[in-house]
Scaffold this active site. Structure first.
Site, PDB file in Angstrom:
ATOM      1  N   GLU A 106       1.735   4.482  -5.103  1.00 21.24           N
ATOM      2  CA  GLU A 106       2.791   5.401  -4.654  1.00 21.24           C
ATOM      3  C   GLU A 106       2.598   6.796  -5.259  1.00 21.24           C
ATOM      4  OE1 GLU A 106       4.747   4.528  -2.214  1.00 21.24           O
ATOM      5  OE2 GLU A 106       5.518   2.496  -2.451  1.00 21.24           O
ATOM      6  N   LYS A 123       9.123  14.079  -4.427  1.00 25.90           N
ATOM      7  CA  LYS A 123      10.074  13.240  -3.681  1.00 25.90           C
ATOM      8  C   LYS A 123      11.443  13.917  -3.607  1.00 25.90           C
ATOM      9  CE  LYS A 123      11.837   8.794  -2.562  1.00 25.90           C
ATOM     10  NZ  LYS A 123      11.759   7.350  -2.584  1.00 25.90           N
ATOM     11  N   HIS A 140       2.647   2.825   4.697  1.00 25.31           N
ATOM     12  CA  HIS A 140       3.644   1.753   4.695  1.00 25.31           C
ATOM     13  C   HIS A 140       3.693   0.978   6.008  1.00 25.31           C
ATOM     14  CE1 HIS A 140       4.780   3.793   1.047  1.00 25.31           C
ATOM     15  NE2 HIS A 140       5.825   3.028   0.840  1.00 25.31           N
ATOM     16  N   HIS A 188       3.949  -4.916  -3.185  1.00 22.52           N
ATOM     17  CA  HIS A 188       4.234  -3.810  -2.259  1.00 22.52           C
ATOM     18  C   HIS A 188       3.211  -2.676  -2.441  1.00 22.52           C
ATOM     19  CE1 HIS A 188       6.507  -0.931   0.100  1.00 22.52           C
ATOM     20  NE2 HIS A 188       6.481  -0.090  -0.923  1.00 22.52           N
ATOM     21  N   ASN A 209       6.369   7.536   3.867  1.00 22.87           N
ATOM     22  CA  ASN A 209       5.930   6.186   4.240  1.00 22.87           C
ATOM     23  C   ASN A 209       4.454   6.136   4.597  1.00 22.87           C
ATOM     24  OD1 ASN A 209       8.200   4.498   3.919  1.00 22.87           O
ATOM     25  ND2 ASN A 209       9.167   5.529   5.644  1.00 22.87           N
ATOM     26  N   GLU A 230      16.245  10.655   6.582  1.00 21.17           N
ATOM     27  CA  GLU A 230      14.997  10.440   7.315  1.00 21.17           C
ATOM     28  C   GLU A 230      15.097  10.765   8.805  1.00 21.17           C
ATOM     29  OE1 GLU A 230      12.594   7.245   5.713  1.00 21.17           O
ATOM     30  OE2 GLU A 230      11.681   6.972   7.675  1.00 21.17           O
ATOM     31  N   ARG A 283      33.521  -1.283  -0.795  1.00 24.13           N
ATOM     32  CA  ARG A 283      33.094  -0.117   0.020  1.00 24.13           C
ATOM     33  C   ARG A 283      32.432   0.988  -0.797  1.00 24.13           C
ATOM     34  NH1 ARG A 283      38.323  -0.825   2.575  1.00 24.13           N
ATOM     35  NH2 ARG A 283      38.053  -2.224   4.351  1.00 24.13           N
ATOM     36  N   ARG A 342      11.161  13.133   5.768  1.00 27.32           N
ATOM     37  CA  ARG A 342      11.176  12.016   4.808  1.00 27.32           C
ATOM     38  C   ARG A 342      10.270  10.868   5.256  1.00 27.32           C
ATOM     39  NH1 ARG A 342      16.039   9.368   1.166  1.00 27.32           N
ATOM     40  NH2 ARG A 342      14.678   7.808   0.219  1.00 27.32           N
ATOM     41  N   LYS A 370      17.454   5.058  -1.023  1.00 22.10           N
ATOM     42  CA  LYS A 370      17.232   3.987  -0.045  1.00 22.10           C
ATOM     43  C   LYS A 370      17.484   2.662  -0.743  1.00 22.10           C
ATOM     44  CE  LYS A 370      13.935   5.793   3.290  1.00 22.10           C
ATOM     45  NZ  LYS A 370      12.574   5.645   3.850  1.00 22.10           N
ATOM     46  N   HIS A 426       3.570  -2.689   5.318  1.00 17.61           N
ATOM     47  CA  HIS A 426       4.665  -3.628   5.583  1.00 17.61           C
ATOM     48  C   HIS A 426       4.182  -4.790   6.452  1.00 17.61           C
ATOM     49  CE1 HIS A 426       8.128  -0.532   4.721  1.00 17.61           C
ATOM     50  NE2 HIS A 426       7.546  -0.970   3.636  1.00 17.61           N
TER      51      HIS A 426
HETATM   52  P1  NAD Z   1       9.332  -5.364  -8.786  1.00 12.92           P
HETATM   53  O1  NAD Z   1      10.670  -4.819  -8.839  1.00 12.92           O
HETATM   54  O2  NAD Z   1       9.141  -6.721  -8.203  1.00 12.92           O
HETATM   55  O3  NAD Z   1       8.728  -5.359 -10.274  1.00 12.92           O
HETATM   56  C1  NAD Z   1       7.423  -5.801 -10.464  1.00 12.92           C
HETATM   57  C2  NAD Z   1       7.314  -6.904 -11.545  1.00 12.92           C
HETATM   58  O4  NAD Z   1       7.317  -6.303 -12.829  1.00 12.92           O
HETATM   59  C3  NAD Z   1       8.436  -7.905 -11.538  1.00 12.92           C
HETATM   60  O5  NAD Z   1       7.924  -9.184 -11.844  1.00 12.92           O
HETATM   61  C4  NAD Z   1       9.331  -7.412 -12.661  1.00 12.92           C
HETATM   62  O6  NAD Z   1      10.116  -8.436 -13.224  1.00 12.92           O
HETATM   63  C5  NAD Z   1       8.321  -6.900 -13.644  1.00 12.92           C
HETATM   64  N1  NAD Z   1       8.773  -5.840 -14.533  1.00 12.92           N
HETATM   65  C6  NAD Z   1       9.567  -4.798 -14.217  1.00 12.92           C
HETATM   66  N2  NAD Z   1       9.628  -3.941 -15.244  1.00 12.92           N
HETATM   67  C7  NAD Z   1       8.872  -4.468 -16.235  1.00 12.92           C
HETATM   68  C8  NAD Z   1       8.522  -4.021 -17.539  1.00 12.92           C
HETATM   69  N3  NAD Z   1       8.903  -2.837 -17.995  1.00 12.92           N
HETATM   70  N4  NAD Z   1       7.737  -4.807 -18.286  1.00 12.92           N
HETATM   71  C9  NAD Z   1       7.275  -5.998 -17.793  1.00 12.92           C
HETATM   72  N5  NAD Z   1       7.539  -6.452 -16.559  1.00 12.92           N
HETATM   73  C10 NAD Z   1       8.330  -5.687 -15.793  1.00 12.92           C
HETATM   74  O7  NAD Z   1       8.325  -4.410  -7.995  1.00 12.92           O
HETATM   75  P2  NAD Z   1       8.205  -2.822  -7.866  1.00 12.92           P
HETATM   76  O8  NAD Z   1       6.789  -2.578  -7.593  1.00 12.92           O
HETATM   77  O9  NAD Z   1       8.867  -2.116  -8.970  1.00 12.92           O
HETATM   78  O10 NAD Z   1       9.064  -2.501  -6.559  1.00 12.92           O
HETATM   79  C11 NAD Z   1       8.684  -2.973  -5.296  1.00 12.92           C
HETATM   80  C12 NAD Z   1       9.895  -2.936  -4.404  1.00 12.92           C
HETATM   81  O11 NAD Z   1      10.342  -1.598  -4.270  1.00 12.92           O
HETATM   82  C13 NAD Z   1       9.657  -3.435  -2.986  1.00 12.92           C
HETATM   83  O12 NAD Z   1      10.678  -4.327  -2.638  1.00 12.92           O
HETATM   84  C14 NAD Z   1       9.715  -2.190  -2.146  1.00 12.92           C
HETATM   85  O13 NAD Z   1      10.172  -2.439  -0.857  1.00 12.92           O
HETATM   86  C15 NAD Z   1      10.668  -1.342  -2.915  1.00 12.92           C
HETATM   87  N6  NAD Z   1      10.529   0.094  -2.679  1.00 12.92           N
HETATM   88  C16 NAD Z   1      11.636   0.797  -2.408  1.00 12.92           C
HETATM   89  C17 NAD Z   1      11.570   2.161  -2.224  1.00 12.92           C
HETATM   90  C18 NAD Z   1      12.817   2.963  -1.997  1.00 12.92           C
HETATM   91  O14 NAD Z   1      12.717   4.147  -1.688  1.00 12.92           O
HETATM   92  N7  NAD Z   1      13.977   2.395  -2.179  1.00 12.92           N
HETATM   93  C19 NAD Z   1      10.336   2.818  -2.331  1.00 12.92           C
HETATM   94  C20 NAD Z   1       9.203   2.069  -2.630  1.00 12.92           C
HETATM   95  C21 NAD Z   1       9.310   0.694  -2.812  1.00 12.92           C
HETATM   96  N1  GLY Z   2       9.831   5.404  -0.246  1.00 17.40           N
HETATM   97  C1  GLY Z   2      10.118   6.119   0.951  1.00 17.40           C
HETATM   98  C2  GLY Z   2      11.381   6.892   0.900  1.00 17.40           C
HETATM   99  O1  GLY Z   2      12.087   6.878  -0.094  1.00 17.40           O
HETATM  100  O2  GLY Z   2      11.719   7.509   1.859  1.00 17.40           O
END
Ligand code: NAD
Ligand code: GLY
Length: 365
Positions: free
Chosen positions: A190, A232, A253, A270, A250, A242, A126, A246, A148, A257
Site C-alpha cells: 500500500e 491519502k 485492488h 490483502h 484502489n 469516492e 446510529r 479517491r 472507509k 480483490h
Molecule cells: P489485519 O488487520 O488482519 O492484521 C494483520 C495481522 O497482524 C493480524 O493477524 C493481526 O492480528 C496482526 N497484528 C496486527 N498488529 C500487530 C502487531 N503490532 N504486532 C503483531 N501482530 C499484529 O490486516 P491488515 O493488513 O492490517 O489489514 C487488512 C484489511 O484492511 C483488509 O480487510 C482490507 O480490506 C482492509 N483495508 C481497508 C482500507 C480502508 O480504507 N478502510 C484500506 C486498505 C485495506
Molecule cells: N484504500 C482505499 C481508500 O481508502 O479509498
C-alpha cells in the site's frame, strides 16, 4: 542510544469531520496523545486475540484516567472473521454492558479490526465516536485513514459498510516492531501504491529505502507513514465519498480483490493481493498503450523486492472476471480499472474483456 523521532501530525481536512493522524514513537503511553477526544463515561477497546496480549493493557491504562469505564473486547483474528457474526459481537458487548450513545470505540489493530470497529461505531445507536489505533503498517499508511469502514460478504469484499470518519488516528511506530515480516510486506504494497498513482519522487525514495523499511528502521518507517498519510489525506480531503479521484487509491485492488475472493478471504493477505494486482494493472496499462514496458518492469522489481507475489493464482480468466464484475467500481456490469496513464498519475477506465483475459493469462501461474 537510539535517536528519538519527533511526533508528526498530518491533518485531514473534512470540515466538521476533520481530524489528525498522529505519527510517532510510544504514542499509546503518552497522555497528550489522547487529549481532545469526545467526553464520555465509557470507552470500548476492540482488538483481537493476537494484539490484546501485546497492547491492550497499555492502551487501557492510558485511557483509564479519561473514562469511568474502559472495557476490552478481544475478537478472533483474521480476514475470515471480518463478518456480520463478528461485528455482532461488538454490538453484544455494547448493549450487554449498557454502553450509551456517547461511548467511544477504540480500534486497536490492523485493517480488519479498524474496518469492523469503524462500521460498528457508524451503526451503534446510529453513530458513536471512534478512534483508530493502527498497529499494522498497512493500517498506518492506508486503512485507518479516510473513514472507509466495512465487513465482507461471502459474495464480495468490503461490500457492507459505511463512510464514517474517526476522531483521531494514532500510528505508534513502536507497534510495528512486533509485526511479522509477511504482514510488513503487505503494508509495503500500500506504500508502493502511492508512487505510481501520485508521487514518483516518493517511489524513488521507496526504492532507495526499501531495505531500511524491511529492517523496520524507525526513521524510514516514520517518513513512509507520514508521506503515505499526506497523499491519502489530500485525496480524501478532495473526494471523501469516492465520486472521482479517491478511486485511484484502489490501484491494484480490482485484480487484488478478485484474488482474495477467488481463493477465499484470508488465504492471501490483502496487501499481497494488492501487490500482485498492481503488477497486473500495470501490464493492462501497458497493453492499452498508456505506459512503457520499462515502467511495468520497474514496478515489478520493487514489488518482488518487497517480498510480495507478482504472479496471480490460476483461478482462470472467467473466475477473475466474475469477481471483478462485483467490484464497487463496476458500473452496469462493466469492470473499471485503476490504470496508470503516466508515471505518477492514474485514471479509472474500462478495458475489453479480451485484453483483460490476456493480462490474466500472462500474469497468473
Ligand atoms: P489485519 O488487520 O488482519 O492484521 C494483520 C495481522 O497482524 C493480524 O493477524 C493481526 O492480528 C496482526 N497484528 C496486527 N498488529 C500487530 C502487531 N503490532 N504486532 C503483531 N501482530 C499484529 O490486516 P491488515 O493488513 O492490517 O489489514 C487488512 C484489511 O484492511 C483488509 O480487510 C482490507 O480490506 C482492509 N483495508 C481497508 C482500507 C480502508 O480504507 N478502510 C484500506 C486498505 C485495506
Ligand atoms: N484504500 C482505499 C481508500 O481508502 O479509498
Amino acid at each position: 542510544m537510539k535517536a528519538s523521532i519527533a511526533t508528526t501530525s498530518v491533518p485531514i481536512s473534512l470540515g466538521d469531520r476533520s481530524y489528525s493522524i498522529l505519527i510517532g514513537e510510544n504514542l499509546i503511553s503518552t497522555p497528550s496523545t489522547w487529549l481532545g477526544l469526545s467526553k464520555a463515561a465509557c470507552a470500548l477497546i476492540v482488538t483481537n486475540e493476537t494484539i490484546a496480549p501485546l497492547y491492550a493493557s497499555k492502551l487501557k491504562s492510558a485511557l483509564e484516567p479519561l473514562y469511568e469505564r474502559v472495557m476490552v473486547l478481544s475478537l478472533p483474528d483474521g480476514e475470515g472473521y471480518k463478518t456480520f457474526e463478528t461485528l455482532n459481537l461488538i454490538f453484544d458487548q455494547l448493549l450487554g454492558s449498557g454502553a450509551d450513545r456517547k461511548t467511544v470505540l477504540f480500534a486497536l489493530g490492523g485493517g480488519v479490526i479498524g474496518d469492523m470497529t469503524g462500521f460498528a461505531a457508524a451503526c451503534y445507536m446510529r453513530g458513536v465516536p471512534f478512534v483508530q489505533v493502527a498497529t499494522t503498517l498497512l493500517a498506518q499508511v492506508d486503512s485507518s485513514v479516510g473513514g472507509k469502514t466495512a465487513i465482507n460478504h461471502p459474495m464480495g469484499k468490503n461490500m457492507i459498510g459505511a463512510f464514517y470518519q474517526p476522531e483521531l488516528v494514532v500510528c505508534d511506530l513502536d507497534t510495528i516492531q512486533t509485526l511479522p515480516q509477511r504482514e510488513l510486506s503487505a503494508g509495503l504494497a500500500e506504500i508502493i501504491k502511492y508512487g505510481p498513482i501520485a508521487d514518483m519522487d516518493f517511489l524513488d525514495w521507496i526504492e532507495e529505502h526499501l531495505d531500511a523499511l524491511i529492517a523496520k528502521e524507525p526513521q524510514a518507517l516514520a517518513y513512509a507513514v507520514q508521506r503515505s498519510c499526506e497523499i491519502k489525506a489530500a485525496v480524501v480531503g478532495a473526494d471523501e465519498r469516492e465520486g472521482g479521484v479517491r478511486a485511484t487509491l484502489n490501484f491494484g485492488h480490482t485484480f487484488g480483490h478478485a484474488i482474495e475472493a477467488g481463493l477465499g478471504f484470508g488465504v492471501w493477505l490483502h496487501g499481497e493481493a494488492v501487490g500482485c494486482g498492481m503488477v497486473m494493472a500495470a501490464h493492462l496499462s501497458h497493453q492499452l498503450g498508456l505506459v512503457e514496458l520499462s515502467f511495468v518492469q520497474r514496478l515489478t522489481r520493487l514489488v518482488v523486492r518487497a517480498g510480495l507475489p507478482v504472479q496471480g493464482p490460476k483461478l482462470g480468466a472467467p473466475e477473475y472476471l466474475e469477481h471483478m464484475r462485483v467490484d464497487k467500481k463496476a458500473q452496469n456490469g462493466q469492470i473499471r480499472f485503476v490504470l496508470i496513464d503516466k508515471p505518477g498519475h492514474a485514471v479509472v477506465m474500462g478495458a475489453q474483456d479480451s485484453l483483460v483475459t490476456s493480462v490474466i493469462e500472462q500474469c497468473c501461474l
